[in-house]
Design an enzyme around this catalytic site. Structure first.
Site: not given
Ligand code: 1HE
Length: 262
Positions: A115, A135
């Site tokens: 977005e 989402e």
């Molecule tokens: C996060 C977030 C996040 C990572 N919020 N903390 N977005 C999503 O559904 C995408 C969620 N993220 C993922 O699917 C993956 O993290 C990725 C594909 C983006 C990257 O994968 P990877 O293997 O490189 O990283 P990871 O091991 O999954 O994450 C690394 C750290 O980032 C980990 O935290 P840690 O403290 O355990 O190291 C994750 O928790 C953190 N992290 N993504 C919070 N999104 C206004 S409406 C909009 C609606 C949306 O955007 S919905 C989509 C949300």
């Protein structure tokens, strides 16, 4: 790089705005939005073109889901008043502001990250980029203007598929669906964005303003209204008598305004 959540750098007349939370994949928290707003406003003042990019291997993983969980469970109290959604406000400042934005994308460009990217006027990615709207999997809905911006770019069919199935698009598919216009080799998206921004900065400010402000509004208009607004804008040069009238006032030669009763 510094320790702020959003970095800002001015390179000549080009502002570089970087999401700087790579350990959380540049997920967008309210603090990120606050810093992004300040950077965008500063770029409006100081730059002629801006570039939006992400530090690290990903552009942006979208909404900060940890913060969203706190809101969903009442750990963060609900605001007392309804205000304009901060994402809508800041993304609109990017899209409908005075200067063009180029987005440089790599790795995850998902959810709110897509977005945000779609609020920019031109998008370039590298070969590591993937685009998605997870989402549906998270039990939420797009909230950063995606129903308006992403749907217009990719169309209802593609957006519905992305949201229902969680399908991730490759850079080639991103090109096909007009999410990006350029694909650079891995690691080269920002360099390509800088080249594009330098080219855009050679246009006049006035024409760039019209391209980013008039075009999208005409897209929302009827055929007749669109042609009318196009004519107004293409003929918008100030006629020479404007200078004369302003000079008359400044030099004290203009007729005084009369009160309605005189
Ligand atoms: C996060 C977030 C996040 C990572 N919020 N903390 N977005 C999503 O559904 C995408 C969620 N993220 C993922 O699917 C993956 O993290 C990725 C594909 C983006 C990257 O994968 P990877 O293997 O490189 O990283 P990871 O091991 O999954 O994450 C690394 C750290 O980032 C980990 O935290 P840690 O403290 O355990 O190291 C994750 O928790 C953190 N992290 N993504 C919070 N999104 C206004 S409406 C909009 C609606 C949306 O955007 S919905 C989509 C949300």
């Amino acid at each position: 790089m510094n320790d702020t959540l959003v970095t800002y750098e001015l390179d000549g007349n080009i502002a570089l705005i970087g999401l700087n939370r790579p350990d959380k994949r540049n997920a967008v928290s309210e603090a990120v939005i606050t810093e992004l707003r300040a950077a965008v406003v500063r770029a409006h003042d100081e730059a002629d073109v801006a570039i939006l990019f992400g530090h690290g291997n990903n552009f942006c993983a979208g909404l900060d889901l940890a913060e969203a969980l706190k809101r969903a469970t009442g750990q963060t109290p609900a605001p007392r008043k309804r205000k304009r959604h901060t994402w809508h406000e800041v993304f609109d400042q990017i899209e409908r502001g005075p200067i063009p934005f180029v987005a440089a994308l790599q790795g995850a460009v998902v959810g709110g990250g897509l977005e945000l990217a779609c609020a920019a006027h031109l998008r370039v990615c590298d070969e590591t980029a993937f685009f998605g709207l997870p989402e549906g999997q998270r039990g939420i809905f797009v909230g950063g203007g995606g129903t308006v911006r992403i749907q217009r770019i990719v169309g209802t069919t593609v957006m519905t598929d992305m949201m229902l199935t969680g399908r991730l698009l490759t850079p080639a598919e991103g090109m096909q669906e007009h999410i990006v216009r350029y694909v650079a080799p891995a690691g080269a998206a920002l360099q390509k964005a800088r080249e594009l921004a330098a080219r855009i900065a050679q246009n006049t400010l006035e024409t760039n303003w019209k391209i980013i402000n008039v075009l999208p509004r005409i897209q929302d208009m009827s055929h007749d209204d669109g042609l009318f607004v196009e004519q107004l804008n293409s003929a918008m040069a100030r006629p020479p008598e404007v200078e004369q009238r302003l000079r008359e006032f400044v030099e004290g030669k203009a007729a005084p305004l009369k009160s309605p009763t005189s």
